[in-house]
Design a protein around this motif. Sequence first.
Motif, PDB file in Angstrom:
ATOM      1  N   PRO A   1      -4.548   2.993  -4.514  1.00 35.93           N
ATOM      2  CA  PRO A   1      -3.443   2.792  -5.461  1.00 35.93           C
ATOM      3  C   PRO A   1      -2.854   1.381  -5.424  1.00 35.93           C
ATOM      4  O   PRO A   1      -2.279   0.913  -6.413  1.00 35.93           O
ATOM      5  N   ALA A   2      -3.007   0.677  -4.324  1.00 37.63           N
ATOM      6  CA  ALA A   2      -2.466  -0.677  -4.212  1.00 37.63           C
ATOM      7  C   ALA A   2      -3.301  -1.707  -4.967  1.00 37.63           C
ATOM      8  O   ALA A   2      -2.813  -2.805  -5.256  1.00 37.63           O
ATOM      9  N   ILE A   3      -4.537  -1.376  -5.312  1.00 39.84           N
ATOM     10  CA  ILE A   3      -5.397  -2.327  -6.014  1.00 39.84           C
ATOM     11  C   ILE A   3      -4.787  -2.732  -7.348  1.00 39.84           C
ATOM     12  O   ILE A   3      -4.782  -3.910  -7.722  1.00 39.84           O
ATOM     13  N   ASP A   4      -4.248  -1.770  -8.094  1.00 40.36           N
ATOM     14  CA  ASP A   4      -3.632  -2.089  -9.384  1.00 40.36           C
ATOM     15  C   ASP A   4      -2.437  -3.026  -9.209  1.00 40.36           C
ATOM     16  O   ASP A   4      -2.218  -3.928 -10.021  1.00 40.36           O
ATOM     17  N   LEU A   5      -1.657  -2.829  -8.136  1.00 41.86           N
ATOM     18  CA  LEU A   5      -0.540  -3.731  -7.861  1.00 41.86           C
ATOM     19  C   LEU A   5      -1.043  -5.134  -7.522  1.00 41.86           C
ATOM     20  O   LEU A   5      -0.445  -6.132  -7.923  1.00 41.86           O
ATOM     21  N   LEU A   6      -2.142  -5.199  -6.776  1.00 39.51           N
ATOM     22  CA  LEU A   6      -2.729  -6.489  -6.414  1.00 39.51           C
ATOM     23  C   LEU A   6      -3.206  -7.234  -7.664  1.00 39.51           C
ATOM     24  O   LEU A   6      -2.927  -8.423  -7.828  1.00 39.51           O
ATOM     25  N   VAL A   7      -3.889  -6.535  -8.544  1.00 41.89           N
ATOM     26  CA  VAL A   7      -4.369  -7.142  -9.790  1.00 41.89           C
ATOM     27  C   VAL A   7      -3.185  -7.676 -10.594  1.00 41.89           C
ATOM     28  O   VAL A   7      -3.199  -8.815 -11.070  1.00 41.89           O
ATOM     29  N   LYS A   8      -2.154  -6.869 -10.742  1.00 39.58           N
ATOM     30  CA  LYS A   8      -0.967  -7.269 -11.502  1.00 39.58           C
ATOM     31  C   LYS A   8      -0.297  -8.489 -10.856  1.00 39.58           C
ATOM     32  O   LYS A   8       0.088  -9.435 -11.545  1.00 39.58           O
ATOM     33  N   GLY A   9      -0.162  -8.470  -9.538  1.00 40.38           N
ATOM     34  CA  GLY A   9       0.450  -9.592  -8.832  1.00 40.38           C
ATOM     35  C   GLY A   9      -0.335 -10.882  -8.984  1.00 40.38           C
ATOM     36  O   GLY A   9       0.243 -11.953  -9.219  1.00 40.38           O
ATOM     37  N   LEU A  10      -1.657 -10.786  -8.853  1.00 42.04           N
ATOM     38  CA  LEU A  10      -2.491 -11.974  -9.025  1.00 42.04           C
ATOM     39  C   LEU A  10      -2.404 -12.501 -10.451  1.00 42.04           C
ATOM     40  O   LEU A  10      -2.298 -13.712 -10.672  1.00 42.04           O
ATOM     41  N   GLN A  11      -2.435 -11.594 -11.425  1.00 44.42           N
ATOM     42  CA  GLN A  11      -2.355 -12.011 -12.824  1.00 44.42           C
ATOM     43  C   GLN A  11      -1.016 -12.703 -13.102  1.00 44.42           C
ATOM     44  O   GLN A  11      -0.969 -13.754 -13.749  1.00 44.42           O
TER      45      GLN A  11
ATOM     46  N   VAL B   1       0.816  -1.219   0.000  1.00 43.15           N
ATOM     47  CA  VAL B   1       0.000   0.000   0.000  1.00 43.15           C
ATOM     48  C   VAL B   1       0.852   1.272   0.000  1.00 43.15           C
ATOM     49  O   VAL B   1       0.636   2.175  -0.811  1.00 43.15           O
ATOM     50  N   ASN B   2       1.811   1.340   0.890  1.00 46.91           N
ATOM     51  CA  ASN B   2       2.571   2.591   1.024  1.00 46.91           C
ATOM     52  C   ASN B   2       3.524   2.829  -0.135  1.00 46.91           C
ATOM     53  O   ASN B   2       3.728   3.974  -0.544  1.00 46.91           O
ATOM     54  N   ASP B   3       4.084   1.769  -0.695  1.00 42.93           N
ATOM     55  CA  ASP B   3       4.907   1.930  -1.889  1.00 42.93           C
ATOM     56  C   ASP B   3       4.045   2.363  -3.071  1.00 42.93           C
ATOM     57  O   ASP B   3       4.445   3.216  -3.868  1.00 42.93           O
ATOM     58  N   ALA B   4       2.857   1.781  -3.187  1.00 37.90           N
ATOM     59  CA  ALA B   4       1.948   2.161  -4.270  1.00 37.90           C
ATOM     60  C   ALA B   4       1.518   3.619  -4.126  1.00 37.90           C
ATOM     61  O   ALA B   4       1.423   4.353  -5.121  1.00 37.90           O
ATOM     62  N   LEU B   5       1.277   4.049  -2.896  1.00 41.16           N
ATOM     63  CA  LEU B   5       0.884   5.434  -2.640  1.00 41.16           C
ATOM     64  C   LEU B   5       2.025   6.387  -3.008  1.00 41.16           C
ATOM     65  O   LEU B   5       1.812   7.394  -3.683  1.00 41.16           O
ATOM     66  N   ALA B   6       3.234   6.060  -2.586  1.00 41.12           N
ATOM     67  CA  ALA B   6       4.396   6.896  -2.919  1.00 41.12           C
ATOM     68  C   ALA B   6       4.606   6.965  -4.437  1.00 41.12           C
ATOM     69  O   ALA B   6       4.909   8.027  -4.985  1.00 41.12           O
ATOM     70  N   GLU B   7       4.395   5.832  -5.095  1.00 40.18           N
ATOM     71  CA  GLU B   7       4.540   5.802  -6.559  1.00 40.18           C
ATOM     72  C   GLU B   7       3.467   6.654  -7.243  1.00 40.18           C
ATOM     73  O   GLU B   7       3.755   7.420  -8.157  1.00 40.18           O
ATOM     74  N   ARG B   8       2.222   6.518  -6.798  1.00 37.53           N
ATOM     75  CA  ARG B   8       1.119   7.299  -7.389  1.00 37.53           C
ATOM     76  C   ARG B   8       1.383   8.795  -7.248  1.00 37.53           C
ATOM     77  O   ARG B   8       1.052   9.584  -8.114  1.00 37.53           O
ATOM     78  N   LEU B   9       2.006   9.187  -6.135  1.00 34.75           N
ATOM     79  CA  LEU B   9       2.296  10.602  -5.886  1.00 34.75           C
ATOM     80  C   LEU B   9       3.606  11.055  -6.525  1.00 34.75           C
ATOM     81  O   LEU B   9       3.990  12.207  -6.389  1.00 34.75           O
ATOM     82  N   ALA B  10       4.285  10.141  -7.210  1.00 38.45           N
ATOM     83  CA  ALA B  10       5.545  10.419  -7.910  1.00 38.45           C
ATOM     84  C   ALA B  10       6.626  10.946  -6.971  1.00 38.45           C
ATOM     85  O   ALA B  10       7.412  11.819  -7.325  1.00 38.45           O
ATOM     86  N   LEU B  11       6.660  10.392  -5.750  1.00 37.55           N
ATOM     87  CA  LEU B  11       7.724  10.771  -4.820  1.00 37.55           C
ATOM     88  C   LEU B  11       9.040  10.166  -5.313  1.00 37.55           C
ATOM     89  O   LEU B  11       9.056   9.067  -5.861  1.00 37.55           O
ATOM     90  N   GLU B  12      10.115  10.883  -5.113  1.00 37.70           N
ATOM     91  CA  GLU B  12      11.433  10.406  -5.523  1.00 37.70           C
ATOM     92  C   GLU B  12      12.238  10.024  -4.286  1.00 37.70           C
ATOM     93  O   GLU B  12      11.941  10.473  -3.185  1.00 37.70           O
ATOM     94  N   ASN B  13      13.261   9.216  -4.481  1.00 43.12           N
ATOM     95  CA  ASN B  13      14.157   8.804  -3.394  1.00 43.12           C
ATOM     96  C   ASN B  13      13.381   8.201  -2.222  1.00 43.12           C
ATOM     97  O   ASN B  13      13.634   8.544  -1.061  1.00 43.12           O
ATOM     98  N   VAL B  14      12.454   7.329  -2.513  1.00 42.03           N
ATOM     99  CA  VAL B  14      11.585   6.749  -1.485  1.00 42.03           C
ATOM    100  C   VAL B  14      12.379   5.765  -0.626  1.00 42.03           C
ATOM    101  O   VAL B  14      13.118   4.925  -1.136  1.00 42.03           O
ATOM    102  N   GLU B  15      12.202   5.901   0.677  1.00 38.25           N
ATOM    103  CA  GLU B  15      12.849   5.014   1.650  1.00 38.25           C
ATOM    104  C   GLU B  15      11.804   4.426   2.579  1.00 38.25           C
ATOM    105  O   GLU B  15      10.843   5.095   2.954  1.00 38.25           O
ATOM    106  N   ALA B  16      12.017   3.168   2.949  1.00 38.02           N
ATOM    107  CA  ALA B  16      11.133   2.492   3.893  1.00 38.02           C
ATOM    108  C   ALA B  16      11.539   2.843   5.313  1.00 38.02           C
ATOM    109  O   ALA B  16      12.718   2.924   5.623  1.00 38.02           O
ATOM    110  N   GLY B  17      10.530   3.055   6.142  1.00 37.27           N
ATOM    111  CA  GLY B  17      10.781   3.373   7.540  1.00 37.27           C
ATOM    112  C   GLY B  17      10.028   2.446   8.461  1.00 37.27           C
ATOM    113  O   GLY B  17       9.420   1.464   8.025  1.00 37.27           O
ATOM    114  N   GLU B  18      10.045   2.775   9.716  1.00 37.49           N
ATOM    115  CA  GLU B  18       9.390   1.983  10.743  1.00 37.49           C
ATOM    116  C   GLU B  18       7.883   1.913  10.516  1.00 37.49           C
ATOM    117  O   GLU B  18       7.252   2.869  10.063  1.00 37.49           O
TER     118      GLU B  18
END
Length: 157
Positions: free
Chosen positions: A126-136, A15-32
């Motif tokens: 935004p994560a729904i599209d990733l879920l569809v792609k992953g399932l496919q 979810v959070n990676d998909a959200l960051a991608e949809r918002l076109a954030l750059e240099n995305v890092e995972a946190g706690e």
Amino acid sequence: RKRYPDIITAAEGGVNDALAERLALENVEAGESGLRTGTPQQATLGAFADHVRQCLGGAVRVYGEPECAIRCVAVLGGAGGDFAPLALSAGADVYLTGEIAHHKAWDAYLRGLCVLEAGHAATELPAIDLLVKGLQNALHGVQWNERIYRSEVELFR
């Protein structure tokens, strides 16, 4: 209130990676606790809030001055109100989540963190599209001749 394990909210490619991608954030890092931080293309809170409205649709509640300069955005989809302190400690200027209690948002703002509340469903869709792609891809991987479709009906907008 039941809390879900971090594995659900912190999943890589979730979810959070998909959200960051949809918002076109750059240099995305995972946190706690699944928090993602990244650099926005917009330089002010007002411009970023407009961008969020365009990308996610619907209303965005803004806690902060539109002219406030921003360099780092933290995102956590869904009901992330309890995690504003993590965004602040991660060095974010803005925290975007789906739901946050009014007093928690103002508390974060008074501590130096602008907050955008964009709606629970809007920040998770935004994560729904990733879920569809992953399932496919998984179906293709086992050579099943099936097709996954994403509903165009969104009941919670």
